[in-house]
Motif scaffolding. Structure first.
Motif, mmCIF file in Angstrom:
data_model
loop_
_atom_site.group_PDB
_atom_site.id
_atom_site.type_symbol
_atom_site.label_atom_id
_atom_site.label_comp_id
_atom_site.label_asym_id
_atom_site.label_seq_id
_atom_site.Cartn_x
_atom_site.Cartn_y
_atom_site.Cartn_z
ATOM 1 N N GLY A 2 0.833 -1.194 0.000
ATOM 2 C CA GLY A 2 0.000 0.000 0.000
ATOM 3 C C GLY A 2 0.868 1.244 0.000
ATOM 4 N N ASP A 3 0.207 2.374 0.123
ATOM 5 C CA ASP A 3 0.896 3.645 0.020
ATOM 6 C C ASP A 3 1.220 4.282 1.380
ATOM 7 O OD1 ASP A 3 -1.254 4.368 -2.755
ATOM 8 O OD2 ASP A 3 0.725 3.499 -2.800
ATOM 9 N N ARG A 4 0.779 3.698 2.489
ATOM 10 C CA ARG A 4 1.018 4.250 3.827
ATOM 11 C C ARG A 4 1.833 3.260 4.643
ATOM 12 N NH1 ARG A 4 -2.339 8.110 6.119
ATOM 13 N NH2 ARG A 4 -1.886 7.086 8.077
ATOM 14 N N ALA A 5 2.595 3.769 5.584
ATOM 15 C CA ALA A 5 3.408 2.897 6.437
ATOM 16 C C ALA A 5 2.534 1.930 7.238
ATOM 17 C CB ALA A 5 4.271 3.737 7.376
ATOM 18 N N THR A 127 -22.556 -12.726 -1.799
ATOM 19 C CA THR A 127 -21.239 -12.752 -1.155
ATOM 20 C C THR A 127 -20.393 -11.596 -1.676
ATOM 21 O OG1 THR A 127 -21.344 -15.162 -1.039
ATOM 22 C CG2 THR A 127 -19.180 -14.158 -0.750
ATOM 23 N N PRO A 128 -19.824 -10.789 -0.776
ATOM 24 C CA PRO A 128 -19.016 -9.654 -1.240
ATOM 25 C C PRO A 128 -17.895 -10.083 -2.194
ATOM 26 C CG PRO A 128 -19.391 -9.487 1.116
ATOM 27 C CD PRO A 128 -19.895 -10.843 0.696
ATOM 28 N N LEU A 129 -17.704 -9.269 -3.197
ATOM 29 C CA LEU A 129 -16.605 -9.456 -4.131
ATOM 30 C C LEU A 129 -15.353 -8.903 -3.459
ATOM 31 C CD1 LEU A 129 -15.530 -10.089 -7.010
ATOM 32 C CD2 LEU A 129 -16.187 -7.769 -7.628
ATOM 33 N N VAL A 130 -14.358 -9.734 -3.268
ATOM 34 C CA VAL A 130 -13.141 -9.323 -2.560
ATOM 35 C C VAL A 130 -12.036 -9.087 -3.576
ATOM 36 C CG1 VAL A 130 -11.439 -9.939 -0.806
ATOM 37 C CG2 VAL A 130 -13.835 -10.647 -0.535
ATOM 38 N N ASN A 131 -11.602 -7.842 -3.657
ATOM 39 C CA ASN A 131 -10.484 -7.498 -4.531
ATOM 40 C C ASN A 131 -9.194 -7.502 -3.717
ATOM 41 O OD1 ASN A 131 -11.844 -7.155 -7.038
ATOM 42 N ND2 ASN A 131 -12.701 -5.254 -6.257
ATOM 43 N N HIS A 132 -8.089 -7.524 -4.404
ATOM 44 C CA HIS A 132 -6.778 -7.611 -3.749
ATOM 45 C C HIS A 132 -5.843 -6.543 -4.300
ATOM 46 C CE1 HIS A 132 -7.969 -11.312 -1.764
ATOM 47 N NE2 HIS A 132 -8.538 -11.646 -2.910
ATOM 48 N N PHE A 133 -6.285 -5.297 -4.199
ATOM 49 C CA PHE A 133 -5.494 -4.185 -4.704
ATOM 50 C C PHE A 133 -4.392 -3.824 -3.708
ATOM 51 C CE2 PHE A 133 -9.745 -3.321 -6.692
ATOM 52 C CZ PHE A 133 -9.372 -3.710 -7.971
ATOM 53 N N VAL A 134 -3.218 -3.516 -4.238
ATOM 54 C CA VAL A 134 -2.070 -3.183 -3.410
ATOM 55 C C VAL A 134 -1.970 -1.675 -3.203
ATOM 56 C CG1 VAL A 134 0.458 -3.285 -3.272
ATOM 57 C CG2 VAL A 134 -0.835 -5.256 -4.124
ATOM 58 N N ASN A 177 -15.241 -5.431 -1.607
ATOM 59 C CA ASN A 177 -14.210 -5.108 -0.608
ATOM 60 C C ASN A 177 -12.995 -4.563 -1.346
ATOM 61 O OD1 ASN A 177 -12.211 -4.988 1.337
ATOM 62 N ND2 ASN A 177 -12.507 -7.078 2.082
ATOM 63 N N ASP A 178 -12.846 -3.248 -1.316
ATOM 64 C CA ASP A 178 -11.709 -2.602 -1.973
ATOM 65 C C ASP A 178 -10.730 -1.998 -0.982
ATOM 66 O OD1 ASP A 178 -12.178 -3.283 -4.572
ATOM 67 O OD2 ASP A 178 -12.957 -1.341 -5.193
ATOM 68 N N HIS A 179 -10.774 -2.444 0.276
ATOM 69 C CA HIS A 179 -9.677 -2.068 1.165
ATOM 70 C C HIS A 179 -8.408 -2.661 0.571
ATOM 71 C CE1 HIS A 179 -11.608 -0.206 4.643
ATOM 72 N NE2 HIS A 179 -12.607 -1.047 4.481
ATOM 73 N N LEU A 180 -7.334 -1.913 0.624
ATOM 74 C CA LEU A 180 -6.071 -2.425 0.096
ATOM 75 C C LEU A 180 -5.669 -3.670 0.882
ATOM 76 C CD1 LEU A 180 -4.112 0.930 -0.332
ATOM 77 C CD2 LEU A 180 -5.493 -0.294 -2.033
ATOM 78 N N VAL A 181 -4.962 -4.587 0.234
ATOM 79 C CA VAL A 181 -4.607 -5.837 0.902
ATOM 80 C C VAL A 181 -3.738 -5.606 2.137
ATOM 81 C CG1 VAL A 181 -4.893 -7.346 -1.093
ATOM 82 C CG2 VAL A 181 -2.691 -6.250 -0.701
ATOM 83 N N GLY A 182 -2.975 -4.537 2.160
ATOM 84 C CA GLY A 182 -2.155 -4.232 3.324
ATOM 85 C C GLY A 182 -2.892 -3.497 4.426
ATOM 86 N N CYS A 183 -4.141 -3.123 4.157
ATOM 87 C CA CYS A 183 -4.953 -2.401 5.141
ATOM 88 C C CYS A 183 -5.528 -3.407 6.138
ATOM 89 C CB CYS A 183 -6.083 -1.665 4.427
ATOM 90 S SG CYS A 183 -7.212 -0.805 5.537
ATOM 91 N N GLU A 188 -10.678 -7.692 8.084
ATOM 92 C CA GLU A 188 -11.726 -7.468 9.083
ATOM 93 C C GLU A 188 -13.109 -7.382 8.440
ATOM 94 O OE1 GLU A 188 -8.774 -4.956 12.063
ATOM 95 O OE2 GLU A 188 -10.478 -3.926 11.153
ATOM 96 N N VAL A 189 -13.240 -6.622 7.349
ATOM 97 C CA VAL A 189 -14.562 -6.526 6.729
ATOM 98 C C VAL A 189 -14.915 -7.805 5.995
ATOM 99 C CG1 VAL A 189 -14.523 -4.003 6.583
ATOM 100 C CG2 VAL A 189 -13.829 -5.337 4.610
ATOM 101 N N GLN A 190 -13.930 -8.503 5.487
ATOM 102 C CA GLN A 190 -14.182 -9.788 4.828
ATOM 103 C C GLN A 190 -14.793 -10.766 5.834
ATOM 104 O OE1 GLN A 190 -10.836 -11.169 2.591
ATOM 105 N NE2 GLN A 190 -11.761 -13.134 2.125
ATOM 106 N N ALA A 191 -14.349 -10.719 7.061
ATOM 107 C CA ALA A 191 -14.855 -11.605 8.097
ATOM 108 C C ALA A 191 -16.291 -11.262 8.514
ATOM 109 C CB ALA A 191 -13.945 -11.565 9.319
ATOM 110 N N LEU A 192 -16.764 -10.068 8.178
ATOM 111 C CA LEU A 192 -18.102 -9.635 8.554
ATOM 112 C C LEU A 192 -19.180 -10.078 7.552
ATOM 113 C CD1 LEU A 192 -17.264 -6.016 9.753
ATOM 114 C CD2 LEU A 192 -17.780 -8.018 11.187
#
Length: 194
Positions: A2-5, A127-134, A177-183, A188-192
């Motif tokens: 991702g783009d943040r530490a 079922t939510p579509l889970v993306n794996h954006f970096v 689910n478009d939270h970045l994979v490093g987020c 957490e949202v995938q588990a919900l």
């Protein structure tokens, strides 16, 4: 990654309100039909503006739109549009205010035909579509699915629901689910999901 530490999605920056929204709400699967509708209306009001503007005005929107009760709003007319246009606490845009009323009527019709929630979730088979954006730059502004859903919403009578608005809404409601994979929120949202 991702783009943040800390890995958190970069779009929310460091504004405490935005960060809280990211950390608690954005991407959480929403299954309630009325809540899905409210979020679509707010995303329509966001068109051309920053989402933080809507977040800062969300309580005023909820008050002005009587808790986003579609049954109430579907009965509104020109006097209500005028009242909304005079409310400095919300985004005062005639087309968006009129669209909210039109969309309440379209929501009611869709709700009676099997449910607005069913319409939305059928696009992903429940079922939510889970993306794996970096990186944030990897996330598209719209997809083939948002184009299809936008067309179907418009056919059903909805307004202010173009493919980009629809995609942002699907992300916010956790249909995608478009939270970045490093987020930390990605898992957490995938588990919900149901």
């Amino acid at each position: 990654m991702g783009d943040r530490a800390d890995g958190r999605c970069t779009w929310c920056g460091d504004d405490p309100l935005y960060v809280a929204y990211h950390n608690r709400e954005w991407g959480v699967p929403e299954y309630d039909s009325r809540a899905l509708w409210e979020k679509l209306i707010l995303d329509g009001f966001q068109a051309g503006l920053a989402w933080i503007t809507i977040l800062r005005k969300r309580d005023a929107f909820r008050e002005a739109f009587e808790g986003f009760d579609p049954a109430v709003i579907a009965q509104w007319g020109e006097p209500d549009v005028q009242r909304l246009l005079g409310n400095a606490g919300i985004v005062r845009h005639r087309g968006k205010c009129e669209a909210a009323i039109t969309n309440a009527r379209a929501w009611e019709a869709m709700e009676h035909r099997g449910g607005f929630d069913a319409f939305v979730w059928d696009f992903v088979d429940g079922t939510p579509l889970v993306n794996h954006f970096v990186r944030q730059t990897d996330v598209p502004p719209q997809t083939e699915m948002s184009v299809r859903m936008s067309k179907e919403l418009k056919t059903a009578g909805f307004r202010f629901c173009g493919p980009t608005i629809v995609y942002a809404w699907l992300e916010a409601c956790g249909v995608v689910n478009d939270h970045l994979v490093g987020c930390p929120r990605h898992a957490e949202v995938q588990a919900l999901a149901r």
